[in-house]
Motif scaffolding. Structure first.
Motif, PDB file in Angstrom:
ATOM      1  N   CYS A  52      -5.207   6.995   1.105  1.00  0.00           N
ATOM      2  CA  CYS A  52      -5.701   4.808   1.825  1.00  0.00           C
ATOM      3  C   CYS A  52      -5.617   3.678   2.396  1.00  0.00           C
ATOM      4  O   CYS A  52      -4.101   4.014   2.731  1.00  0.00           O
ATOM      5  CB  CYS A  52      -6.688   4.525   0.970  1.00  0.00           C
ATOM      6  SG  CYS A  52      -5.364   4.056  -0.546  1.00  0.00           S
ATOM      7  N   PRO A  54      -4.836   1.109   2.374  1.00  0.00           N
ATOM      8  CA  PRO A  54      -3.494   0.143   1.379  1.00  0.00           C
ATOM      9  C   PRO A  54      -1.994   0.773   1.675  1.00  0.00           C
ATOM     10  O   PRO A  54      -1.187   0.673   1.936  1.00  0.00           O
ATOM     11  CB  PRO A  54      -4.153  -0.373   0.567  1.00  0.00           C
ATOM     12  CG  PRO A  54      -5.610  -0.623   0.862  1.00  0.00           C
ATOM     13  CD  PRO A  54      -5.655   0.880   1.439  1.00  0.00           C
ATOM     14  N   CYS A  87      -4.874   3.068 -10.476  1.00  0.00           N
ATOM     15  CA  CYS A  87      -4.863   4.401  -9.379  1.00  0.00           C
ATOM     16  C   CYS A  87      -3.731   5.357  -9.546  1.00  0.00           C
ATOM     17  O   CYS A  87      -2.765   4.859  -9.285  1.00  0.00           O
ATOM     18  CB  CYS A  87      -4.833   3.353  -8.183  1.00  0.00           C
ATOM     19  SG  CYS A  87      -5.796   5.279  -6.773  1.00  0.00           S
ATOM     20  N   LYS A  89      -2.881   6.369  -6.958  1.00  0.00           N
ATOM     21  CA  LYS A  89      -2.115   6.568  -6.213  1.00  0.00           C
ATOM     22  C   LYS A  89      -0.456   5.978  -6.778  1.00  0.00           C
ATOM     23  O   LYS A  89       0.256   6.380  -5.304  1.00  0.00           O
ATOM     24  CB  LYS A  89      -3.049   5.364  -4.680  1.00  0.00           C
ATOM     25  CG  LYS A  89      -4.457   6.551  -4.449  1.00  0.00           C
ATOM     26  CD  LYS A  89      -4.247   7.221  -3.277  1.00  0.00           C
ATOM     27  CE  LYS A  89      -5.490   8.395  -2.422  1.00  0.00           C
ATOM     28  NZ  LYS A  89      -6.563   7.910  -3.110  1.00  0.00           N
ATOM     29  N   HIS A 191      -9.618  -4.999  -3.706  1.00  0.00           N
ATOM     30  CA  HIS A 191      -8.520  -5.435  -4.041  1.00  0.00           C
ATOM     31  C   HIS A 191      -7.427  -5.928  -3.345  1.00  0.00           C
ATOM     32  O   HIS A 191      -8.074  -6.888  -2.167  1.00  0.00           O
ATOM     33  CB  HIS A 191      -8.173  -3.716  -3.978  1.00  0.00           C
ATOM     34  CG  HIS A 191      -8.693  -2.249  -4.761  1.00  0.00           C
ATOM     35  ND1 HIS A 191      -9.165  -1.811  -4.052  1.00  0.00           N
ATOM     36  CD2 HIS A 191      -8.725  -2.599  -5.975  1.00  0.00           C
ATOM     37  CE1 HIS A 191      -9.712  -0.659  -5.289  1.00  0.00           C
ATOM     38  NE2 HIS A 191      -9.323  -1.659  -5.836  1.00  0.00           N
ATOM     39  N   TYR A 193      -4.525  -6.190  -1.911  1.00  0.00           N
ATOM     40  CA  TYR A 193      -3.737  -6.261  -0.803  1.00  0.00           C
ATOM     41  C   TYR A 193      -4.490  -5.932   0.110  1.00  0.00           C
ATOM     42  O   TYR A 193      -4.634  -5.862   1.091  1.00  0.00           O
ATOM     43  CB  TYR A 193      -3.165  -5.068  -1.458  1.00  0.00           C
ATOM     44  CG  TYR A 193      -3.581  -3.752  -2.503  1.00  0.00           C
ATOM     45  CD1 TYR A 193      -3.478  -3.932  -3.966  1.00  0.00           C
ATOM     46  CD2 TYR A 193      -4.204  -2.789  -1.789  1.00  0.00           C
ATOM     47  CE1 TYR A 193      -4.114  -3.582  -4.231  1.00  0.00           C
ATOM     48  CE2 TYR A 193      -5.454  -1.741  -2.556  1.00  0.00           C
ATOM     49  CZ  TYR A 193      -5.170  -2.156  -4.139  1.00  0.00           C
ATOM     50  OH  TYR A 193      -5.594  -0.765  -5.018  1.00  0.00           O
ATOM     51  N   CYS A 269     -10.982   5.113  -0.059  1.00  0.00           N
ATOM     52  CA  CYS A 269     -10.519   4.347  -1.501  1.00  0.00           C
ATOM     53  C   CYS A 269     -12.004   5.494  -2.377  1.00  0.00           C
ATOM     54  O   CYS A 269     -12.608   4.782  -2.493  1.00  0.00           O
ATOM     55  CB  CYS A 269     -11.174   3.081  -1.628  1.00  0.00           C
ATOM     56  SG  CYS A 269     -10.433   1.988  -3.628  1.00  0.00           S
TER      57      CYS A 269
END
Ligand code: SF4
Length: 325
Positions: A52, A54, A87, A89, A191, A193, A269
């Motif tokens: 994603c 970010p 998550c 990630k 989110h 971020y 995402c």
């Protein structure tokens, strides 16, 4: 020893805790620069296509620290809350970063409190062992870092965004900032971020404020209210960030003083595609003004600005209609 912390991802939740901990143990903490076109370009160049936005940006922040620090603190985030996960990630991030050339060694301790909150201390013990063997010092630094986090969270709950809360904590401003003049209240859910990074969000919060909207985010909602509202879902969510966004969104949709809701998602995402859909359905069911923004590396500033203006016009028009003007 200089320890670098990328100004990305969970920096927006935990930076005061991490900074306090390492400084208490005598390290110098260096943050990566603020997000810029150049930092994002670096991230896009070196991150795999599938991740994603970010996470791609976080690659750029890590590369910004290369050559400036002895270690980069990049914990492997597995679970930050009892019986919930974060998550995946975040879990793979240190392994992805380690494949980059020229990156300093990583402090990639596991953060996993899925079974017990007290497992967090073991994480800090391990991180502290890079600096000292003195267990008392590590324990004291750990306690102080928790206190710093508590202070920070209290400021976020008062309505400060991370940048403002950090300025207060670090004594860069004398007083807490005064509320912006506003004629309506808008919830911004996404989110941390994404919504708090002015570059990636195209300064969404700043723009809303300058257009006369007071901004409310998920971080202002106390945990017990988040949990209560998230329980409206027929099935429990096991993602910490997803639950926070959903619970906060449902709470704001129920508040008569909140005039509209903006949902911010990041391109690529998976969790956002589901939480965004659930929030949008609920907003439509309650006939609340709703704007959905998806950020990606190609998003044009002019397009976002037009949509924000149109959204605020719609909110004001609805308010005027309700007041019979
Ligand atoms: S929750 Fe979404 S935006 Fe956040 S790291 Fe995972 S995939 Fe990326």
């Amino acid at each position: 020893m200089r320890i670098g912390i990328p100004r990305a991802l969970l920096y927006y939740y935990y930076y005061p805790m991490w900074k306090t901990f390492f400084e208490e143990l005598g390290a110098e903490v260096l943050l990566s620069s603020r997000s810029t076109k150049g930092i994002l370009a670096q991230g896009l160049k070196y991150a795999v296509d599938e991740v994603c936005l970010p996470v791609k940006l976080s690659f750029g922040h890590v590369l910004d620290l290369a050559g400036k620090v002895d270690y980069i603190f990049l914990p492997r985030m597995v679970s930050v809350e009892h019986r919930k996960y974060i998550c995946p990630k975040f879990l793979g991030l240190p392994d992805m970063i380690r494949c980059l050339n020229g990156v300093p060694p990583l402090i990639d301790v596991n953060v996993n409190v899925y079974r017990r909150d007290r497992d967090l201390y073991a994480t800090f013990q391990k991180a502290g062992s890079y600096l000292t063997g003195n267990q008392l010092k590590i324990w004291t630094a750990y306690r102080r870092s928790l206190a710093a986090l508590q202070k920070y969270n209290r400021l976020l709950q008062l309505g400060l965004i991370p940048e403002e809360a950090l300025a207060v904590l670090e004594d860069r401003v004398k007083n807490e900032p005064l509320p912006y003049p506003a004629d309506l209240n808008v919830a911004v859910i996404g989110h941390p971020y994404n919504i708090y990074d002015p570059y990636i969000s195209m300064n969404l919060i700043g723009r809303l404020r300058s257009m006369g909207a007071a901004v409310y985010t998920a971080e202002q909602v106390p945990e017990k209210i988040v949990i209560k509202y998230a329980e409206r879902l027929p099935k429990k969510l096991f993602w910490t960030l997803g639950q926070r966004m959903l619970g906060a969104a449902f709470h704001y949709l129920d508040r008569p003083d909140i005039s509209g809701l903006v949902h911010v998602a990041a391109f690529g995402c998976g969790p956002d595609s589901m939480t965004g859909e659930l929030i949008e359905r609920q907003a439509h069911a309650q006939q609340a003004p709703f704007l959905s923004l998806t950020l990606d590396e190609h998003t044009g500033e002019a397009g976002v600005l037009t949509r924000i203006e149109a959204f605020l016009d719609m909110v004001r028009w609805k308010q005027a209609g309700a007041a019979g003007l």
